[in-house]
Scaffold this active site. Sequence first.
Site, mmCIF file in Angstrom:
data_model
loop_
_atom_site.group_PDB
_atom_site.id
_atom_site.type_symbol
_atom_site.label_atom_id
_atom_site.label_comp_id
_atom_site.label_asym_id
_atom_site.label_seq_id
_atom_site.Cartn_x
_atom_site.Cartn_y
_atom_site.Cartn_z
ATOM 1 N N HIS A 297 28.751 14.579 8.672
ATOM 2 C CA HIS A 297 29.330 14.848 7.358
ATOM 3 C C HIS A 297 28.779 16.159 6.809
ATOM 4 C CE1 HIS A 297 25.623 13.601 5.474
ATOM 5 N NE2 HIS A 297 25.738 12.337 5.857
ATOM 6 N N HIS B 46 25.003 17.006 7.283
ATOM 7 C CA HIS B 46 24.634 17.434 8.636
ATOM 8 C C HIS B 46 25.147 18.854 8.882
ATOM 9 C CE1 HIS B 46 25.240 12.912 9.110
ATOM 10 N NE2 HIS B 46 23.935 13.087 9.218
ATOM 11 N N CYS C 289 11.485 -0.890 6.328
ATOM 12 C CA CYS C 289 12.859 -0.560 5.910
ATOM 13 C C CYS C 289 13.631 -0.134 7.157
ATOM 14 C CB CYS C 289 12.874 0.560 4.872
ATOM 15 S SG CYS C 289 14.573 1.121 4.544
ATOM 16 N N CYS D 126 15.228 3.414 6.949
ATOM 17 C CA CYS D 126 14.312 4.535 7.216
ATOM 18 C C CYS D 126 13.694 4.416 8.595
ATOM 19 C CB CYS D 126 13.162 4.561 6.208
ATOM 20 S SG CYS D 126 13.645 4.858 4.528
ATOM 21 N N CYS E 127 13.553 0.174 -1.446
ATOM 22 C CA CYS E 127 13.395 1.483 -0.807
ATOM 23 C C CYS E 127 14.219 2.470 -1.646
ATOM 24 C CB CYS E 127 13.935 1.438 0.621
ATOM 25 S SG CYS E 127 14.281 3.087 1.260
ATOM 26 N N HIS F 271 17.418 3.659 0.297
ATOM 27 C CA HIS F 271 18.435 2.704 0.744
ATOM 28 C C HIS F 271 18.731 1.598 -0.260
ATOM 29 C CE1 HIS F 271 17.154 4.828 4.405
ATOM 30 N NE2 HIS F 271 18.442 4.770 4.667
ATOM 31 N N LYS G 117 25.955 10.463 -5.013
ATOM 32 C CA LYS G 117 25.456 10.423 -3.644
ATOM 33 C C LYS G 117 26.622 10.126 -2.692
ATOM 34 C CE LYS G 117 21.872 8.493 -0.900
ATOM 35 N NZ LYS G 117 20.687 7.785 -0.692
ATOM 36 N N LYS H 228 29.639 5.900 2.311
ATOM 37 C CA LYS H 228 30.857 5.335 2.898
ATOM 38 C C LYS H 228 31.489 4.339 1.941
ATOM 39 C CE LYS H 228 31.487 4.823 7.827
ATOM 40 N NZ LYS H 228 30.992 4.111 8.989
HETATM 41 O O1 ME8 Z 1 16.977 11.274 9.732
HETATM 42 N N1 ME8 Z 1 22.552 16.603 2.013
HETATM 43 O O2 ME8 Z 1 18.840 11.522 11.083
HETATM 44 P P1 ME8 Z 1 20.020 11.539 10.000
HETATM 45 C C1 ME8 Z 1 21.942 17.474 2.811
HETATM 46 N N2 ME8 Z 1 17.419 10.956 13.202
HETATM 47 N N3 ME8 Z 1 21.562 17.197 4.071
HETATM 48 C C2 ME8 Z 1 21.815 15.979 4.544
HETATM 49 C C3 ME8 Z 1 22.441 14.996 3.754
HETATM 50 C C4 ME8 Z 1 22.831 15.368 2.430
HETATM 51 N N4 ME8 Z 1 23.471 14.540 1.602
HETATM 52 N N5 ME8 Z 1 22.553 13.881 4.485
HETATM 53 C C5 ME8 Z 1 22.010 14.152 5.710
HETATM 54 C C6 ME8 Z 1 17.506 11.337 10.835
HETATM 55 N N6 ME8 Z 1 21.580 15.414 5.753
HETATM 56 C C7 ME8 Z 1 16.650 11.338 12.083
HETATM 57 C C8 ME8 Z 1 16.036 12.693 12.266
HETATM 58 S S1 ME8 Z 1 14.515 14.447 13.600
HETATM 59 C C9 ME8 Z 1 13.340 14.374 14.734
HETATM 60 C C10 ME8 Z 1 15.110 12.815 13.424
HETATM 61 C C11 ME8 Z 1 20.982 16.095 6.920
HETATM 62 O O3 ME8 Z 1 21.278 11.450 10.792
HETATM 63 C C12 ME8 Z 1 19.589 16.604 6.616
HETATM 64 O O4 ME8 Z 1 19.256 17.569 7.545
HETATM 65 O O5 ME8 Z 1 19.775 10.568 8.944
HETATM 66 C C13 ME8 Z 1 18.761 15.373 6.832
HETATM 67 O O6 ME8 Z 1 17.388 15.647 6.973
HETATM 68 C C14 ME8 Z 1 19.388 14.856 8.114
HETATM 69 O O7 ME8 Z 1 20.791 15.147 7.945
HETATM 70 C C15 ME8 Z 1 19.162 13.387 8.345
HETATM 71 O O8 ME8 Z 1 19.958 13.029 9.436
#
Ligand code: ME8
Length: 652
Positions: free
Chosen positions: A17, A20, A125, A128, A142, A145, A294, A297
Amino acid sequence: MTTYITTPIYYVNAQPHLGHAYTTIVADVYSRFRRLCGEDVRFQTGTDEHGDKIAEAALKEQVSPADYVDRISALYRESWPLLHVIPDTFIRTTDADHIKTVQRILQQVYDQGDIYFGEYSGLYCKGCERFLTEKELVGGNCPDHQRPPEPITEQNYFFRMSKYQQPLLDHIHAHPDFITPERYKNEVLSFLSEPLEDLCISRPTSRLTWGIALPFDPHFVTYVWFDALINYLTGIGYPDGESFHKYWAAAEHVIAKDILKPHAIYWPTMLLAMGLPLYQHLHVHGYWNVDETKMSKSIGNVVRPAELVAEYGVDTVRYFLMREMSFGLDSSFTSAKIVARKNSDLANDLGNLFSRSMAMLEKYTDSQVPAPGATEEPDESLQQMALQMLAQYHEDMGQFQFHRALQGVWELISHANKYIVVNEPWVLAKDPARQDRLQAVLYNLVECLRLLTLVLRPVMPQTSDKMAAGLGLNVDDPRIANFPQGALWGLSTAGTRLRITTPLFPRMDKPEREAGPAEAPGTPAPKTSSKKEKKKAAVAGIGVIGFSQFQQIDLRVAEVVHAERVLKSDRLLKLTVKAPEERTVVAGIAEYYAPEELIGCQVLIVANLQPVEIMGVQSQGMVLAAQTEVEGKKRLVLTTVSDLVPAGSKVA
Ligand code: ME8
């Protein structure tokens, strides 16, 4: 110089999204910027595929975890080219070499006595994928979440994280920009002001099998964060790969605030235990919300990158995200904001500067770069501003202050647009004695466009390529593709052939949902609420018209798309305007406005005047202008609106 830039590896329990996309575009922009500066760059992203959350998601879809992760991981991998994001490596935690590296590191840390077996009770959690401390909970939930963590007691393996607390603190104090922006460093320091607990790094296979088996105990799999963080090493071939030796010392991680703790505490303590140098910097950005809410989904407001690109175009999306968010702070996405940026910054400011300049060059120099010619005082300020912008841009981009770098670039664009108005090339063109000066003005505009092509390259590669083509330059010409080499004034070569291009950014109407019914083109004016009010409004007298009479005049905002002089007239311009359909309007403003200046301007017109023929041209409306006098001479000043609105908006 080398740079190793990484994004988080994304969980495959959800599809890519806006959030990312933002982090990954940041890493792409930064890697393109470093390459522009002549550096050797490695850019890595990927997917995080083990753990509770993923196993649960696969179960829900009734497919095996392996099939499930293949499918979602591919969605991430396929998203990046759409955004013109070009990573060098895309790592998956299910890759065989990653599994081998994780097991090797676990064994090393276990053998040296930094992993031990013990019992733990804590609040877990699932969202997380970690135990939370009481202090982190908000109202028992949390905070990320919004649900209470589960109390869990189990026997597990633990990493002696506490042993590395002091060395980590020492490192942060000795390297003030280890974690930036400062507020996140302070958050980490505040966390480290309390004793650190050891980190539980295993899950019993009785509870979870979808993970990397511990090499020293097959009844356990590795905790997903211990597994995932190691991706930053696997991707560059740790421990023996040539790339590891080349890039690790230059590692820069980009993340959002949600995963600060694993990156700022777990990861550096793990590296300390492995005896490896720590990464250079952790760059932490804020969260994108959608319409101030925020993204979720269940609310149904998740913004998908592919849809954004289809609607607005890739460079608009990249520019908007980099310009709109101050790195480190939260930001809110709305369609109205992206449309406004596209229309104002891209179509009006940059697009107009480019098309006006190219149109004048076509007309006055037959599309060739002119010789620098005779300079005058305003040139110095343009040149000075360009050089100042280049220096500031270099500093801001290097510090992840993308919005500030772009702000500076746009100040130059707006200065260059003013430079055209002040120098009036169309007036110079008429004066045979001032041809040298005309050349100078046009040369300076070419230089500005070239420098813009250079600095916009990391953020808007497609636009930069298009500008380069217009300027007759190859995309790898160092004058637009190398920062120190191209970042000088006066490198354009006289005689270079310019090429006509289509407009860089077509303007967009605001989305109807947000423009509101009264603004939507073609809709009737809103009704007044009651008969009484209507009556009151229709009070008429001498020189006064009733409201209903006023309502008969159809006033519209019109956008000028073409302008030219009416043959044999000093006074008249023939304008083609969009309101929202195209029409021709003849206006008596030729003494006050040059046709080139008007392209892209929004003016007000009376749209329902009986069409008339003026000097052989059918005029389908009238442009409104204020009449005034300057030193006894009549002057007309066009009326406009104070903010951009869709062409054809009703004025009432
Ligand atoms: O945490 N605004 O993966 P994840 C800005 N797998 N950036 C956002 C966002 C938002 N609303 N939502 C997500 C994980 N991101 C772990 C990481 S690393 C070794 C393991 C981006 O799929 C942002 O970069 O939940 C956030 O830190 C990341 O997606 C979390 O991705």
